[in-house]
Design an enzyme around this catalytic site. Structure first.
Site, mmCIF file in Angstrom:
data_model
loop_
_atom_site.group_PDB
_atom_site.id
_atom_site.type_symbol
_atom_site.label_atom_id
_atom_site.label_comp_id
_atom_site.label_asym_id
_atom_site.label_seq_id
_atom_site.Cartn_x
_atom_site.Cartn_y
_atom_site.Cartn_z
ATOM 1 C CB SER A 1 -0.647 -0.061 1.240
ATOM 2 O OG SER A 1 -1.187 0.911 1.647
ATOM 3 C CE1 TYR B 1 -3.757 -2.362 5.574
ATOM 4 C CE2 TYR B 1 -2.741 -0.296 4.693
ATOM 5 C CZ TYR B 1 -3.499 -1.385 4.366
ATOM 6 O OH TYR B 1 -3.830 -2.054 3.125
ATOM 7 C CE LYS C 1 -1.811 -4.757 3.716
ATOM 8 N NZ LYS C 1 -2.024 -6.071 2.901
#
Lengths: 326, 326
Positions: B126, B150, B154
């Site tokens: 991402s 997050y 990732k």
């Protein structure tokens, strides 16, 4: 103040313990010196007795939660996390490297978070987080690209610490160490073991093999400066670090040929001639992926410094270890 | 050929499944098309019945080893790992994010390693792996600096996959996805949820709040192109990827104001006026840390492409979802 060193029986752990005991205090998070009242040395083997009542030695597997809960309590305000599986061994035993370099580091952060008092935690990282096509001088915004499992595990631990710090679970700092040279003692399973061996063994009257090309550039830091940097790194004001908790420590950039020339300068021809060139593709592949230099402006701006010259590093090693050069 | 999609009940998982079933085959590691004989859709809720005998739906917690062992066997040759906890939820529930975005990703790699047949595995990553002071266009060698849990999770999963691939445990690929827009359905807990909401809700005759400044630049990819890229990413020749398994996917760089202008162009003033500006510091902080554009030369050199314009993306959304604009 209660202090914990993991890997406390190791070379850097023992040196750091002696230095902390000799200083007697560490700055607290407000910058005021606080006496060290307890220094816990945790390792898989019992740390040597330093004959100081402030020291408590603990033996245990750092990847076990109960072990970390035994050595980190709500009053542990400074943690130096030095325990690690070195590069060569982490490449040879993937699961062991993951267990110690990743799982134990995460567990340490978790136990700190559970305690809830936001202790200062210093992680050590390494040149091995870099790799691939690198600029001549690695910059602060150069992407990590580890080419070994050790490097990948260290890079992951950096990300974990940074996020635990951002969330306020710990007051964390990662110090990316240059390759440490000259380490006393015996060779170890680190791919960089030769960077000490080619100086140490000849000074001891023994031959040493050099597994990489003479043009290979290394980024080095002496044990003295490493210990100084670990303590300075812990004491840096958190506000000055902000949300970026990783620091590339100053070092000196020298080629292997320059290292040998410095040995010749300090100890003479006969000593330098004890080095035998014996290329080892496995070592060259790992060490060749590491940066030979990185930009140190941020660390220097925060008051950290490296060595002046590699000849000086050799002289300090000879003095510290009481070696008689022959 | 046996294929697994984790997050198979989700929006992208369902779309990908339909596209794979419609194509009927995937290239194997030698580049030869092979019929898809089984497509396993794993998720925490049962994936919708697509009425195709090749599909097997499985329900389970992806962070449980037994669940992954049930869906990955020695014949599973292509894995699309889409299951994830989205950014807003991973920030709100740290442990859940760690469990799914990190532990489950690692466990998936471990089960593949244990099977020993080196399957192709696609991870999605991402824009959230980047953050802090970024160049106007993020380059392939720009350092990751996630400003959310997050993003950190990732980034860690990327490092894991890269190392598992380097060691030959999997034939892995990480596709860094731009923010997907326009997603159909309802808002979710992603910080980027508004990037679809400000288009989707007005087209449905509803008002939508825009939580960030109009000048905020987003890096976007349509669902159609995302699915195309996932399949192309799996099929890329491993030799062309070498030891760098992470690809920044092409996208389009548009400001929020330009998105609204495109909506006005395609659907008229009345629709665009249904957007209400309501700044939200929590969302601005996360989304504002993401890059508005990155260098896509590597992905383009490997045959991947993004959308032509955001107006086209809106038109495709209207066509795909059969929306009558009022």
């Amino acid at each position: 103040m209660k202090v914990l060193i993991t890997g406390g029986a190791g070379f850097l752990g023992q040196r750091l313990a002696r230095e902390l005991l000799s200083r007697g205090s560490l700055k607290d998070q407000q910058g005021a010196p606080q006496a060290i009242t307890e220094l816990v040395l945790l390792d898989v083997v019992r740390a040597g007795d330093v004959g100081d009542s402030r020291v408590r030695t603990e033996v245990g597997d750092i990847a076990e939660r109960s072990v970390l809960e035994r050595v980190i309590d709500g009053k542990t305000s400074a943690i130096f996390h030095l325990a690690a599986i070195v590069s060569g061994q982490a490449e040879a035993d993937f699961d062991l490297g993951m267990r110690i370099n990743l799982d134990a580091s995460r567990l340490l952060l978790e136990v700190c978070r559970q305690r809830g008092h936001r202790p200062r935690v210093v992680f050590t990282s390494s040149v091995a987080v870099y790799g691939g096509d690198l600029p001549e001088i690695v910059q602060n915004d150069t992407a990590l690209n580890p080419q070994s499992s050790y490097g990948a595990q260290k890079a992951i631990a950096e990300l974990l610490l940074n996020d635990y710090a951002r969330r306020g679970f710990v007051d964390g700092r990662v110090l990316r160490l240059p390759t440490i040279s000259v380490r006393p003692g015996r060779p170890n399973a680190a791919a960089s073991s030769f960077a000490s061996g080619i100086i140490r063994e000849p000074l001891n009257g023994e031959s040493a093999t050099c597994p990489v090309a003479g043009s290979t550039r290394l980024w080095l830091l002496s044990p003295r400066k490493a210990i100084e940097s670990l303590i300075a790194g812990l004491e840096i004001d958190a506000a000055a670090l902000g949300n970026q908790r990783v620091l590339n420590l100053p070092g000196i950039s020298v080629s292997v040929d320059e290292m040998i020339a410095a040995l010749r300068e300090v100890a003479g021809d006969a000593v330098a001639q004890r080095i035998v060139r014996e290329p080892d593709a496995r070592v060259e592949k790992i060490v060749g992926s590491w940066p030979g230099q990185w930009n140190t402006s941020r660390a220097e701006g925060l008051g950290l410094s490296g060595d002046r010259s590699f000849a000086d590093v050799i002289r300090a090693y000879i003095a510290d270890e009481g070696i008689e050069v022959r």
